[in-house]
Design an enzyme around this catalytic site. Structure first.
Site, PDB file in Angstrom:
ATOM      1  N   GLU A  59      -0.887  -0.736  -2.966  1.00  0.00           N
ATOM      2  CA  GLU A  59       0.417  -1.372  -3.120  1.00  0.00           C
ATOM      3  C   GLU A  59       0.583  -2.426  -2.019  1.00  0.00           C
ATOM      4  OE1 GLU A  59       5.053   0.155  -3.340  1.00  0.00           O
ATOM      5  OE2 GLU A  59       3.690   1.050  -1.873  1.00  0.00           O
ATOM      6  N   LYS A 134       7.013   0.537 -10.920  1.00  0.00           N
ATOM      7  CA  LYS A 134       7.365   1.681 -10.077  1.00  0.00           C
ATOM      8  C   LYS A 134       8.689   2.302 -10.518  1.00  0.00           C
ATOM      9  CE  LYS A 134       7.358   2.853  -5.129  1.00  0.00           C
ATOM     10  NZ  LYS A 134       7.203   2.256  -3.777  1.00  0.00           N
ATOM     11  N   CYS A 166       2.996   4.781  -4.802  1.00  0.00           N
ATOM     12  CA  CYS A 166       3.535   5.221  -3.523  1.00  0.00           C
ATOM     13  C   CYS A 166       4.585   6.319  -3.654  1.00  0.00           C
ATOM     14  CB  CYS A 166       4.090   4.012  -2.772  1.00  0.00           C
ATOM     15  SG  CYS A 166       4.188   4.251  -0.971  1.00  0.00           S
TER      16      CYS A 166
END
EC number: 3.5.1.4
Length: 348
Positions: A59, A134, A166
């Site tokens: 990321e 995301k 993440c």
């Protein structure tokens, strides 16, 4: 599952993860130059790892974190766009698949709404075959517009791949969603910083074990002037054991071969640790012995999930009863995040 060689086979997918040094960029020109650096790295890696079928970058590796909101909007891109064209050419040239980060992707109502934090999976023909946004941005710091679904795509040699990003990976629900959709490899691209190193290493291994799934983590390294990133990009077997793991070195690479037949055989034939199967066949031994059929219990026993699906606002109300009712907290206020009460006075 194999580690230590540079090859792959008809049964194994060669996966490389990169400890990419977190860039600190400010302009579109700088982003494009960095994308070209990533592309050159892919071609070089394939020369050293001829078995590499899939390469994964962290990321923020393409654009870095734009701490300036104006720069974030000015560098936000489209997909496809100039960055993905650079990556696509590298994948074609190296005859490999790749996972790449775009932070951010322009919202459909750009510039009136914040960009998405997006990953793309590009095949060895240069085609974008998965675009994932995301779902759970790292609030209160990240201002990305949240995505709303996970995907499963057939990857190199037929392995089924899901992408997550993440902070997504701190929530067991997203791993289970991908696995239950058929994912055999879950790719977690992250720009994770200290102090959460040990927790993130454990989370990836635990989720691999809990979901009978391969996990590949690519994390950033270095210091970007704000955060220090801990690296430890890794490839983890579906039994939760680490096949290969970087340290904190900048631009370090780990590589492993993940077997298609082994994970499929496990999911077909494993018994006591076949977590996906057992979740929807709960207590089948006792049910059989009680003369109530041979499938076990399929109904969801978890009140929280039933409430969340049937009445999301009620679920939110319930969680606020055990946490707080405002987004922010007066104990540690953050600019732009609302909270109730007076700020805690600093200790003298």
């Amino acid at each position: 599952m194999r580690h230590g060689d540079i090859s792959s086979s008809h049964d194994t997918v060669g996966v490389a993860v990169v400890n990419y040094k977190m860039p600190r960029l400010h302009t579109k020109k700088e982003v494009i130059e960095n994308a070209k650096n990533i592309a050159n790295m892919i071609v070089g890696m394939k020369q050293g790892l001829p078995g590499m079928d899939l390469v994964i970058f962290p990321e923020y590796s393409t654009m870095g974190i734009m701490y300036d909101r104006k720069e974030m909007f000015e560098t936000a891109t489209t997909i496809p766009g100039p960055e993905t064209e650079i990556f696509a050419e590298a994948c074609r040239k190296a005859n490999t698949w790749g996972v790449f980060s775009l932070t951010g992707e322009q919202h459909e109502e750009h510039p009136h709404k914040n960009p998405y934090n997006t990953l793309v999976l590009i095949n060895n023909k240069g085609e974008i075959v998965q675009k994932y946004r995301k779902i759970i941005p790292w609030c209160p710091i990240e201002g990305w517009y949240p995505g709303d679904t996970t995907y499963v795509t057939e990857g190199p040699k037929g392995i089924k791949i899901s992408l997550i990003i993440c902070d997504d990976g701190n929530y067991p629900e997203i791993w289970r969603d991908c696995a239950m959709k058929g994912a055999e490899l879950i790719v977690r691209c992250q720009g994770y910083m200290y102090p959460a190193k040990e927790q993130q290493i454990m989370m990836a291994k635990t989720m691999a074990w809990a979901n009978n799934v391969y996990v590949a983590v690519a994390n950033a390294t270095g210091f970007d002037g704000v955060y220090s990133y801990f690296g430890h990009s890794a490839i983890i077997g579906f039994d939760g054991r680490t096949l290969g793991e970087c340290g904190e070195e900048e631009n370090g690479i780990q590589y492993a071969e993940i077997s298609l037949s082994q994970i499929r055989d496990f999911r077909q034939n494993a018994q006591s640790q076949n977590h996906l199967f057992k979740l929807l066949h709960r207590g089948y031994t006792g049910i059989i012995q009680s003369g109530e059929g041979d499938k076990g219990v399929a109904e969801c026993p978890f009140d929280f999930y039933r409430t969340w699906v049937m009445d999301a606002e009620k679920a939110r109300e319930n969680v606020e009863k055990i946490t707080r009712t405002t987004i922010g907290t007066a104990e540690c206020p953050i600019e732009g995040i609302p909270h109730e009460g007076k700020e805690k006075e600093a200790s003298v």
